[in-house]
Structures are given as C-alpha cells and as structure tokens.
Scaffold this active site. Sequence first.
Site, PDB file in Angstrom:
ATOM      1  N   ARG A 121     -46.442-131.300  52.516  1.00  0.00           N
ATOM      2  CA  ARG A 121     -46.865-130.009  53.076  1.00  0.00           C
ATOM      3  C   ARG A 121     -45.864-128.916  52.731  1.00  0.00           C
ATOM      4  O   ARG A 121     -46.240-127.786  52.438  1.00  0.00           O
ATOM      5  CB  ARG A 121     -47.001-130.108  54.601  1.00  0.00           C
ATOM      6  CG  ARG A 121     -48.256-130.841  55.051  1.00  0.00           C
ATOM      7  CD  ARG A 121     -48.187-131.180  56.517  1.00  0.00           C
ATOM      8  NE  ARG A 121     -48.407-130.023  57.382  1.00  0.00           N
ATOM      9  CZ  ARG A 121     -48.042-129.975  58.675  1.00  0.00           C
ATOM     10  NH1 ARG A 121     -47.438-130.995  59.227  1.00  0.00           N
ATOM     11  NH2 ARG A 121     -48.280-128.906  59.390  1.00  0.00           N
ATOM     12  N   ARG A 143     -48.384-137.783  65.050  1.00  0.00           N
ATOM     13  CA  ARG A 143     -49.563-137.428  64.256  1.00  0.00           C
ATOM     14  C   ARG A 143     -49.290-137.728  62.782  1.00  0.00           C
ATOM     15  O   ARG A 143     -48.159-137.599  62.314  1.00  0.00           O
ATOM     16  CB  ARG A 143     -49.863-135.923  64.377  1.00  0.00           C
ATOM     17  CG  ARG A 143     -50.250-135.471  65.758  1.00  0.00           C
ATOM     18  CD  ARG A 143     -50.811-134.074  65.711  1.00  0.00           C
ATOM     19  NE  ARG A 143     -50.128-133.245  64.686  1.00  0.00           N
ATOM     20  CZ  ARG A 143     -50.398-131.970  64.485  1.00  0.00           C
ATOM     21  NH1 ARG A 143     -51.305-131.356  65.203  1.00  0.00           N
ATOM     22  NH2 ARG A 143     -49.756-131.279  63.562  1.00  0.00           N
TER      23      ARG A 143
END
Length: 201
Positions: free
Chosen positions: A156, A145
């Site tokens: 992130r 992904r």
Amino acid sequence: MYIILLGAPGSGKGTQAEKLSKHLGIPHISTGDIMRSNPDPKIQAILSAGKLVSDEQMIEIVLNRLKEEKKGWILDGFPRTIGQADALKTYPAKVLYFKIDDEIVKKRLSLRRSCSKCKAIYHLENKPPVTPSVCDSCGGMLVQRNDDLAEIINERLTVYHEKTAPLIAHYRKEGSLLEIPSSGSPEETYSTIIKLIDTVI
Ligand SMILES: [Zn+2]
C-alpha cells in the site's frame, strides 16, 4: 474554505479531518462515502464487482457532490491523478500534506486491531482493550485486518508513493501545499494544523 487532504494510510489524516471539520464547521467528504452513497445503479454495479470507475465518471460524481456544499469542504481521497486535480482548479483550495516516515506508518498499522464483530478499532499502544484481545464494547475477538499485515502495508505504501508523488510536486509548484509533520502524537499534529490554518488560510 476548501481543503484537500493528502497522506499515506496510517498518517492519521482521517482522525485529523474529523476534528478539523468540527473546528471549521465544514464537512469532511471522503470519496469512499461519495461513491457508496451514489444512487446510479451503473456505478454501484462497477463498485460491487470490485472495479474502479473511470477518471471522467469519478470527476463528475465528486464535482456534483462538492457543489452541494456552499460553505466549503475537506476532501479526502480525491484527487488521485493530475487530471482530477485540474478538475478542482476553480476552487481556491489549500492542500494539507500529512508527512510521515514509512517506518512509523508500518509500526502504527502493525499495532492496530479491530473487532471481528462490531469493527471497533483498537491500538495496542495508544488505545488497548481492557482485556487483551477482547472488544470493550461487544466482547468480540480482536483481530488484525488483512490491510494491516506487514506485506500488505508495504505494498500500500509503494502504491501510495507512486500515485501521490506527482500530486505533491504539482501542488508544491502551485504554492498551495502545506506540509504537516505527522510522525508525532495526534495532539501535536492537530496543533500544527490549527496554527497553519489560522496563519495561512
Ligand atoms: Zn466489538
């Protein structure tokens, strides 16, 4: 019993929350699910435009959902700000903080693969498919992904640390923070949680 979860992407908190929810008989409530199932068309319009709802709206929606649960809850994805934490003050919640080294998160996420058809999740080390690159359940092709690509993971993690550090300090000061070392296996992490829950809560 009221439990708030804090932890980096890849810390395994979602998996642990599911097990803990069964063990304690209280629901695992993620803010993603709350928002997606909210009936207000204005909220849905904001979400489908990829925008964020305001802090006030978020607080109102989450508090309304929590009121429905009389026995307690395990809350995932909220609070994200000190303002949101203050909104939960009336609940005597304990905070499980899943502590893990960034390097381990990076390794875990980089080995994750998901099915391009049915979205099933695999892990090249811990849960490999029977045939390399092929989904066991539907035969779809396994892909990495976007979320799990190295640069995205770094970003992130940076955002996570910036946002979460004040909350960790806040709950530590308040005395409600329980640190869960999460760099080991899921079984080790779970047994640490159960020991803490049985003694502290
Ligand atoms: Zn599949």
